[in-house]
Enzyme design. Structure first.
Site, PDB file in Angstrom:
ATOM      1  N   GLY A  19     -52.351  24.019  43.649  1.00 46.59           N
ATOM      2  CA  GLY A  19     -51.226  22.952  43.903  1.00 46.59           C
ATOM      3  C   GLY A  19     -49.958  23.210  43.540  1.00 46.59           C
ATOM      4  N   THR A  20     -49.985  23.575  42.039  1.00 47.90           N
ATOM      5  CA  THR A  20     -48.597  23.868  41.432  1.00 47.90           C
ATOM      6  C   THR A  20     -47.908  24.910  42.143  1.00 47.90           C
ATOM      7  OG1 THR A  20     -49.510  22.783  39.361  1.00 47.90           O
ATOM      8  CG2 THR A  20     -47.679  24.312  39.187  1.00 47.90           C
ATOM      9  N   ASN A  52     -50.999  10.534  42.772  1.00 49.09           N
ATOM     10  CA  ASN A  52     -52.232  10.835  41.902  1.00 49.09           C
ATOM     11  C   ASN A  52     -52.787   9.789  40.885  1.00 49.09           C
ATOM     12  OD1 ASN A  52     -49.650  12.111  40.919  1.00 49.09           O
ATOM     13  ND2 ASN A  52     -50.555  12.500  39.262  1.00 49.09           N
ATOM     14  N   GLN A  69     -53.387  14.981  46.529  1.00 51.04           N
ATOM     15  CA  GLN A  69     -54.414  14.153  46.389  1.00 51.04           C
ATOM     16  C   GLN A  69     -55.021  13.679  47.235  1.00 51.04           C
ATOM     17  OE1 GLN A  69     -55.917  13.286  43.739  1.00 51.04           O
ATOM     18  NE2 GLN A  69     -54.777  14.186  42.050  1.00 51.04           N
ATOM     19  N   ALA A 101     -57.202  22.948  46.060  1.00 48.33           N
ATOM     20  CA  ALA A 101     -58.989  22.794  46.255  1.00 48.33           C
ATOM     21  C   ALA A 101     -59.549  22.242  45.466  1.00 48.33           C
ATOM     22  CB  ALA A 101     -59.264  24.375  46.489  1.00 48.33           C
ATOM     23  N   THR A 133     -53.042  40.446  44.924  1.00 45.56           N
ATOM     24  CA  THR A 133     -54.233  40.477  45.458  1.00 45.56           C
ATOM     25  C   THR A 133     -54.974  39.082  45.699  1.00 45.56           C
ATOM     26  OG1 THR A 133     -54.326  42.629  44.784  1.00 45.56           O
ATOM     27  CG2 THR A 133     -56.414  41.705  45.109  1.00 45.56           C
ATOM     28  N   CYS A 189     -53.627  14.789  31.797  1.00 45.07           N
ATOM     29  CA  CYS A 189     -52.257  15.423  31.124  1.00 45.07           C
ATOM     30  C   CYS A 189     -52.292  16.773  30.765  1.00 45.07           C
ATOM     31  CB  CYS A 189     -51.858  14.776  29.797  1.00 45.07           C
ATOM     32  SG  CYS A 189     -50.361  15.232  29.190  1.00 45.07           S
TER      33      CYS A 189
HETATM   34  C1  PLP Z   1     -49.975  15.058  43.277  1.00 46.07           C
HETATM   35  C2  PLP Z   1     -50.383  16.481  42.790  1.00 46.07           C
HETATM   36  N1  PLP Z   1     -49.663  17.541  43.218  1.00 46.07           N
HETATM   37  C3  PLP Z   1     -49.893  18.806  42.641  1.00 46.07           C
HETATM   38  C4  PLP Z   1     -50.709  18.995  41.618  1.00 46.07           C
HETATM   39  C5  PLP Z   1     -51.210  20.254  41.075  1.00 46.07           C
HETATM   40  O1  PLP Z   1     -52.211  21.013  41.408  1.00 46.07           O
HETATM   41  P1  PLP Z   1     -53.058  22.134  40.618  1.00 46.07           P
HETATM   42  O2  PLP Z   1     -53.826  21.353  39.551  1.00 46.07           O
HETATM   43  O3  PLP Z   1     -53.983  22.987  41.652  1.00 46.07           O
HETATM   44  O4  PLP Z   1     -51.950  23.197  40.045  1.00 46.07           O
HETATM   45  C6  PLP Z   1     -51.863  17.788  41.086  1.00 46.07           C
HETATM   46  C7  PLP Z   1     -52.966  17.903  40.331  1.00 46.07           C
HETATM   47  O5  PLP Z   1     -52.970  17.152  39.509  1.00 46.07           O
HETATM   48  C8  PLP Z   1     -51.331  16.583  41.879  1.00 46.07           C
HETATM   49  O6  PLP Z   1     -52.235  15.545  41.475  1.00 46.07           O
END
Ligand code: PLP
Length: 385
Positions: A68-69, A148, A176, A197, A234, A322
């Site tokens: 997600g990041t 979140n 989320q 995921a 990759t 955190c």
């Molecule tokens: C709202 C939200 N965005 C992005 C992320 C980041 O996802 P990831 O942990 O896969 O990098 C999170 C994870 O805590 C999240 O809650």
């Protein structure tokens, strides 16, 4: 007892099996032309199709990422790269995930003007305030679909049509929400949408970014031409296979899982309220994710509660998980104007396999833990020796 599914939700068995199959079977590089490469490519494309189906998108509109990041970084850096020199305006909410807020800070340092619109005390960012901030010269608005920590759903769809009319891009962090509530990118009207995921039973380190067909997106990383030149590197076949399997199962079971979690959440909140522990549910009256509750305990430290619950074998978190494994005041509750709650709230997030017995046992343990922590807080400090 694990009640921290918003931090990470354990692997679904279907995801684990798909990952094992990929590890044992798809041994090649998905870019190779031989049969081994072809098997790996099949695994990647199967995952892409499943993510597309979960979102109501076309497969070509899905960029697979390392979480997600990364999806949020790619969306924001990638979409603004084409902005005129000297930047422009970016609008977001004050309680986004750090993977959005930190990118915004970086872009601010590079000359963009960033407006952070606060949510109200009910945990919702008003669409008209975001639209008022998106004055001419605005390049992009980024708003999460579900918060979140408190789980509140944000008015993404009501923004979309007007932003499109103004030529402003709309990014949505749905990390989320995906797999917990139904998402249709066309109905939402977003240009970009991120997911992770491990929030719905896939593996950590896998995610995706929906990119509306025709939207130019520059890669954030530099390298090869994978993912249609948008995400070099990759592919992690096993992780992506797990993502695909989790997305497929979550899509199929969505209504039933959501209903089950929502019922348990109601039960949990009612039972906690009945204990008379001096607790309050943050953002109680707002539309929320079915699995999330944020409980404030007046006068108690969230950190003490999380640690005491952990000693009883219960995993919850103080605000969000955190990143550094330490506990901080919640920037989400602070942004909502809930100063006291920011240091005294715990987040309880259920999963699709959480049972009624677990919820009832949790409430019992919570009563004991809160009494213990209140008692300890009332004791005089021991004399120094
Ligand atoms: C709202 C939200 N965005 C992005 C992320 C980041 O996802 P990831 O942990 O896969 O990098 C999170 C994870 O805590 C999240 O809650």
């Amino acid at each position: 007892m694990y009640l921290d599914h918003n931090a990470t939700s354990p692997l679904r068995p279907a995801a684990r099996e798909a990952m094992l199959r990929a590890i044992h079977g798809a041994a090649g590089n998905a870019s190779s032309v031989h049969a081994f490469g072809h098997a790996a490519r099949m695994a990647v494309e199967t995952a892409r199709d499943a993510v597309a189906a979960l979102l109501g998108a076309r497969s070509e509109e899905v960029v697979l990422t390392g979480g997600g990041t990364e999806a949020n970084n790619l969306a924001l850096f990638g979409a603004v790269r084409g902005a005129p020199a000297g930047g422009g305006r970016l609008v977001t909410s004050a309680f986004e995930h750090p993977s959005v807020l930190a990118v915004m800070e970086d872009l601010e340092a590079r000359g963009f003007e960033v407006i952070r619109v606060p949510p109200d005390r009910s945990g919702v960012v008003a669409a008209d305030r975001l639209l008022a901030a998106a004055v001419p010269g605005t390049v992009l608005v980024s708003l999460m679909l579900a918060n979140n920590e408190v789980g509140t759903l944000q008015p993404v769809a009501p923004l979309a049509a007007e932003l499109r009319r103004r030529g402003v891009l709309l990014h949505c962090d749905a990390a989320q929400a995906a797999g917990k509530v139904a998402i249709d990118v066309r109905a939402l009207g977003v240009d970009l949408l991120s997911l992770a995921a491990h929030k719905f039973g896939g593996p950590q380190g896998a995610g995706a970014l929906y990119v509306r067909a025709g939207l130019p997106l520059a890669p954030h990383l530099r390298g090869g031409g994978q993912e249609l030149n948008r995400r070099p590197g990759t592919e992690n076949i096993a992780a992506l296979a797990g993502l695909g399997a989790a997305a497929q199962e979550a899509a199929g079971d969505l209504q039933e899982e959501a209903r089950g979690m929502a019922e348990l959440r109601v039960r949990l909140e009612e039972r906690v309220a009945a204990l008379g522990l001096g607790s309050r549910v943050n953002a109680a009256g707002s539309p929320r994710l079915p699995n999330t509750t944020s409980l404030a305990f007046q006068g108690l430290s969230a950190e003490s509660l999380v640690i005491a619950l952990d000693l009883e074998g219960v995993a919850v978190s103080a605000g969000s998980a955190c990143s550094a494994g330490t506990l901080r005041r919640s920037h989400v509750l602070e942004a909502m104007g809930l100063e006291e709650e920011a240091g005294s709230s715990i987040r309880v997030s259920l999963g699709p396999r959480t049972t009624q017995q677990e919820v009832d046992a949790f409430v019992e343990i919570l009563a004991k833990v809160v009494a213990g922590v209140r008692g300890a807080a009332a004791l005089p400090l021991p004399a120094r020796r």
